[in-house]
Scaffold this motif. Structure first.
Motif, PDB file in Angstrom:
ATOM      1  N   GLN A  95       0.704  -1.108  -0.143  1.00  0.00           N
ATOM      2  CA  GLN A  95       0.026   0.098   0.028  1.00  0.00           C
ATOM      3  C   GLN A  95       0.663   1.514  -0.106  1.00  0.00           C
ATOM      4  O   GLN A  95       0.467   1.873  -0.497  1.00  0.00           O
ATOM      5  CB  GLN A  95      -0.927   0.291   1.387  1.00  0.00           C
ATOM      6  N   MET A  96       2.244   1.506   0.439  1.00  0.00           N
ATOM      7  CA  MET A  96       3.092   2.302   0.831  1.00  0.00           C
ATOM      8  C   MET A  96       3.570   2.571  -0.865  1.00  0.00           C
ATOM      9  O   MET A  96       3.963   3.508  -1.123  1.00  0.00           O
ATOM     10  CB  MET A  96       4.400   2.016   1.946  1.00  0.00           C
ATOM     11  N   LYS A  97       4.018   1.217  -1.455  1.00  0.00           N
ATOM     12  CA  LYS A  97       4.394   1.150  -2.448  1.00  0.00           C
ATOM     13  C   LYS A  97       3.094   2.136  -3.893  1.00  0.00           C
ATOM     14  O   LYS A  97       3.936   2.203  -4.733  1.00  0.00           O
ATOM     15  CB  LYS A  97       4.759  -0.223  -2.828  1.00  0.00           C
ATOM     16  N   GLU A  98       2.424   1.801  -3.639  1.00  0.00           N
ATOM     17  CA  GLU A  98       1.418   2.659  -4.441  1.00  0.00           C
ATOM     18  C   GLU A  98       1.615   4.056  -4.655  1.00  0.00           C
ATOM     19  O   GLU A  98       1.188   4.892  -5.308  1.00  0.00           O
ATOM     20  CB  GLU A  98       0.074   2.061  -4.172  1.00  0.00           C
ATOM     21  N   VAL A  99       2.318   4.728  -3.346  1.00  0.00           N
ATOM     22  CA  VAL A  99       2.067   6.375  -3.365  1.00  0.00           C
ATOM     23  C   VAL A  99       3.029   6.279  -4.817  1.00  0.00           C
ATOM     24  O   VAL A  99       3.150   7.468  -4.979  1.00  0.00           O
ATOM     25  CB  VAL A  99       2.755   7.369  -2.180  1.00  0.00           C
ATOM     26  N   LEU A 100       4.074   5.342  -5.568  1.00  0.00           N
ATOM     27  CA  LEU A 100       5.423   5.903  -5.614  1.00  0.00           C
ATOM     28  C   LEU A 100       4.657   6.268  -7.176  1.00  0.00           C
ATOM     29  O   LEU A 100       4.855   6.391  -8.004  1.00  0.00           O
ATOM     30  CB  LEU A 100       5.840   4.481  -5.945  1.00  0.00           C
ATOM     31  N   PRO A 128      -6.463  14.162  -3.481  1.00  0.00           N
ATOM     32  CA  PRO A 128      -6.598  13.907  -5.684  1.00  0.00           C
ATOM     33  C   PRO A 128      -6.734  12.981  -6.551  1.00  0.00           C
ATOM     34  O   PRO A 128      -7.020  12.040  -7.731  1.00  0.00           O
ATOM     35  CB  PRO A 128      -5.710  14.666  -6.203  1.00  0.00           C
ATOM     36  N   GLN A 129      -6.884  11.644  -5.470  1.00  0.00           N
ATOM     37  CA  GLN A 129      -6.340  10.188  -6.233  1.00  0.00           C
ATOM     38  C   GLN A 129      -8.467   9.715  -7.163  1.00  0.00           C
ATOM     39  O   GLN A 129      -9.696  10.022  -6.967  1.00  0.00           O
ATOM     40  CB  GLN A 129      -6.766   9.184  -5.088  1.00  0.00           C
ATOM     41  N   GLY A 130      -8.147   9.169  -7.997  1.00  0.00           N
ATOM     42  CA  GLY A 130      -9.231   8.924  -9.322  1.00  0.00           C
ATOM     43  C   GLY A 130      -9.519  10.203  -9.614  1.00  0.00           C
ATOM     44  O   GLY A 130     -10.688  10.285 -10.352  1.00  0.00           O
ATOM     45  N   LYS A 131      -9.019  11.439  -9.818  1.00  0.00           N
ATOM     46  CA  LYS A 131      -8.695  13.138 -10.320  1.00  0.00           C
ATOM     47  C   LYS A 131      -8.765  13.319 -11.458  1.00  0.00           C
ATOM     48  O   LYS A 131      -7.063  12.576 -11.071  1.00  0.00           O
ATOM     49  CB  LYS A 131      -9.888  13.005  -9.086  1.00  0.00           C
ATOM     50  N   PRO A 132      -8.949  13.998 -12.557  1.00  0.00           N
ATOM     51  CA  PRO A 132      -7.876  14.384 -13.102  1.00  0.00           C
ATOM     52  C   PRO A 132      -6.758  15.546 -12.047  1.00  0.00           C
ATOM     53  O   PRO A 132      -5.993  15.491 -13.292  1.00  0.00           O
ATOM     54  CB  PRO A 132      -8.884  15.439 -13.682  1.00  0.00           C
ATOM     55  N   ALA A 133      -7.307  15.668 -11.871  1.00  0.00           N
ATOM     56  CA  ALA A 133      -5.647  16.451 -10.089  1.00  0.00           C
ATOM     57  C   ALA A 133      -4.831  15.763 -10.249  1.00  0.00           C
ATOM     58  O   ALA A 133      -3.338  15.651 -10.739  1.00  0.00           O
ATOM     59  CB  ALA A 133      -6.831  16.961  -9.254  1.00  0.00           C
ATOM     60  N   HIS A 161      -4.836   8.675   0.365  1.00  0.00           N
ATOM     61  CA  HIS A 161      -5.564   7.717   1.649  1.00  0.00           C
ATOM     62  C   HIS A 161      -5.013   6.745   1.239  1.00  0.00           C
ATOM     63  O   HIS A 161      -5.424   5.913  -0.203  1.00  0.00           O
ATOM     64  CB  HIS A 161      -6.961   7.682   1.721  1.00  0.00           C
ATOM     65  N   PHE A 162      -4.996   5.191   2.429  1.00  0.00           N
ATOM     66  CA  PHE A 162      -4.426   4.314   1.825  1.00  0.00           C
ATOM     67  C   PHE A 162      -5.518   3.142   1.551  1.00  0.00           C
ATOM     68  O   PHE A 162      -5.935   2.067   1.411  1.00  0.00           O
ATOM     69  CB  PHE A 162      -4.269   3.991   3.875  1.00  0.00           C
ATOM     70  N   LYS A 163      -7.108   3.370   1.791  1.00  0.00           N
ATOM     71  CA  LYS A 163      -7.833   2.277   2.076  1.00  0.00           C
ATOM     72  C   LYS A 163      -7.936   2.196   0.579  1.00  0.00           C
ATOM     73  O   LYS A 163      -8.029   3.286  -0.644  1.00  0.00           O
ATOM     74  CB  LYS A 163      -9.308   3.122   2.274  1.00  0.00           C
ATOM     75  N   GLU A 164      -9.417   1.166   0.169  1.00  0.00           N
ATOM     76  CA  GLU A 164      -9.144   0.701  -1.303  1.00  0.00           C
ATOM     77  C   GLU A 164     -10.272   1.586  -1.864  1.00  0.00           C
ATOM     78  O   GLU A 164     -10.892   2.261  -1.788  1.00  0.00           O
ATOM     79  CB  GLU A 164     -10.107  -0.253  -1.559  1.00  0.00           C
ATOM     80  N   ASN A 165     -10.186   2.507  -3.290  1.00  0.00           N
ATOM     81  CA  ASN A 165     -10.926   2.936  -3.757  1.00  0.00           C
ATOM     82  C   ASN A 165     -10.856   3.781  -3.135  1.00  0.00           C
ATOM     83  O   ASN A 165     -12.063   4.781  -3.947  1.00  0.00           O
ATOM     84  CB  ASN A 165     -12.614   2.345  -4.583  1.00  0.00           C
ATOM     85  N   ALA A 166     -10.137   5.164  -2.721  1.00  0.00           N
ATOM     86  CA  ALA A 166     -10.006   6.148  -1.905  1.00  0.00           C
ATOM     87  C   ALA A 166     -10.327   7.343  -3.575  1.00  0.00           C
ATOM     88  O   ALA A 166      -9.582   7.453  -4.155  1.00  0.00           O
ATOM     89  CB  ALA A 166      -8.803   6.285  -1.689  1.00  0.00           C
ATOM     90  N   GLY A 167     -11.094   8.297  -2.852  1.00  0.00           N
ATOM     91  CA  GLY A 167     -10.894   9.276  -3.925  1.00  0.00           C
ATOM     92  C   GLY A 167     -12.243   8.741  -4.904  1.00  0.00           C
ATOM     93  O   GLY A 167     -13.120   8.420  -4.448  1.00  0.00           O
TER      94      GLY A 167
END
Length: 348
Positions: free
Chosen positions: A58-63, A330-335, A315-321
């Motif tokens: 989950q931390m590596k997803e930030v990359l 900004p997760q999952g958004k044009p930003a 955010h670390f939860k699944e399907n955040a944003g």
């Protein structure tokens, strides 16, 4: 009577003078280089303090955001009428307490990212910038408990080899009224921790902070209200940044310190680039969020006196944003596409 030197002696003395000037200039430039901003810009992401332990994946997803830094935030809290700062409570989330914080730092390092450790105090049912201990006894009690909180995390920062430590966030009134305390606190932190230190001033506080000279970076939570319209034009946002940018550059030059955007971001609602703290209940507008990010990057990101910053918030939860989310992430958004593009190009 003046001493008379032969011509050869004058030549020798001139040579010594030139050598002295060379090494003086070289030393000056070497010192400036030591105090300059890092070669690699801080392309940062502020992390959620998760309620339960997370996995390294989950931390590596930030990359995926092309971030090379993260801000880990160990929260504390105060109550109205009670000046003490409470932290490491069993009722707090895992990521808000010392054990979880240390684990998050290790995960970030394992994933290849640098860390800013950024303790932050919530004032229950209010904003911490308005915190007032009331009288000398109250301020003394607050100072003692706040120092214990910061020193605790300074030790963790030192032990975990954190690259950057933030001594406080948005204490607008307390920074103005208790400057001497903050200066002493910085001295105490430097006895424990040898990395870089900053403070995260609110966008309307930074001009009143009296201890920038004691820090390495001028930290600003850059939630500047630019335009109150629901969905302003890019040209309007660009124009709104010009006087702000001028003030920030002057501040950096005055203190010979680079500016760090300790927080920056926008909600995905109408009026995202205005008084965004009043965003509750406003209609969804991911395009307004996207344009606000673009305007900030266009105004500040490539300036040599801006060391980088930390977008708010991952955010670390699944399907955040997601496209229907009206909050800051900004997760999952044009930003997020904007952030990725800027960070990727910055680090090329």
């Amino acid at each position: 009577m003046h001493d008379i030197y032969p011509i050869s002696t004058y030549g020798y003395m001139n040579s010594l003078l030139l050598i002295f000037l060379f090494f003086s200039i070289h030393s000056k430039h070497a010192l400036q280089a030591q105090n300059a901003q890092p070669v690699e810009k801080i392309c940062g992401m502020s992390l959620e303090s998760p309620p339960r332990p997370i996995e390294i994946r989950q931390m590596k997803e930030v990359l995926e955001s092309h971030s090379n830094w993260v801000a880990v935030i160990p929260y504390a809290f105060s109550r109205e009428g009670d000046p003490q700062v409470y932290f490491d409570s069993e009722r707090q989330w895992w990521g808000e307490r010392s054990d979880g914080v240390a684990a998050l730092i290790r995960m970030a390092h394992e994933a290849g990212m640098q860390v800013m450790l950024k303790p932050q105090v919530w004032l229950m049912r209010s904003w911490i910038g308005d915190f007032d201990a009331g009288n000398d006894d109250g301020w003394t009690l607050w100072e003692k408990s706040y120092e214990a909180y910061i020193v605790n995390y300074a030790h963790i920062a030192a032990r975990e080899k954190v690259a950057l430590f933030c001594i406080g966030t948005e204490y607008k009134l307390a920074t103005k009224m208790r400057t001497e305390f903050w200066q002493k606190l910085i001295t105490e932190v430097r006895k424990i921790y040898t990395g870089k230190i900053t403070y995260a001033a609110n966008w309307d506080e930074y001009q009143d902070v009296g201890f920038w000279a004691d820090l390495d970076f001028i930290g600003i939570d850059a939630y500047f209200p630019l335009k109150q319209d629901d969905d302003p034009l890019m040209a309007e946002l660009t124009a709104a940044w010009k006087p702000i940018k001028k003030q920030l550059k002057q501040l950096s030059e005055t203190h010979t310190k680079p500016i760090l955007l300790t927080e920056y971001g926008y909600r995905s609602v109408n009026g995202a680039a205005g008084n965004q703290w009043d965003g509750d209940g406003k209609p969804l507008n991911t395009n307004a969020q996207r344009k606000a990010y673009l305007a900030l990057y266009d105004a500040l990101w490539h300036e040599p006196w801006v060391v980088g910053g930390f977008a708010w918030k991952w955010h670390f939860k699944e399907n955040a944003g997601g496209p229907d989310n009206v909050h800051y992430t900004p997760q999952g958004k044009p930003a997020m596409d904007v952030i990725k593009a800027v960070y990727r190009k910055t680090l090329e």
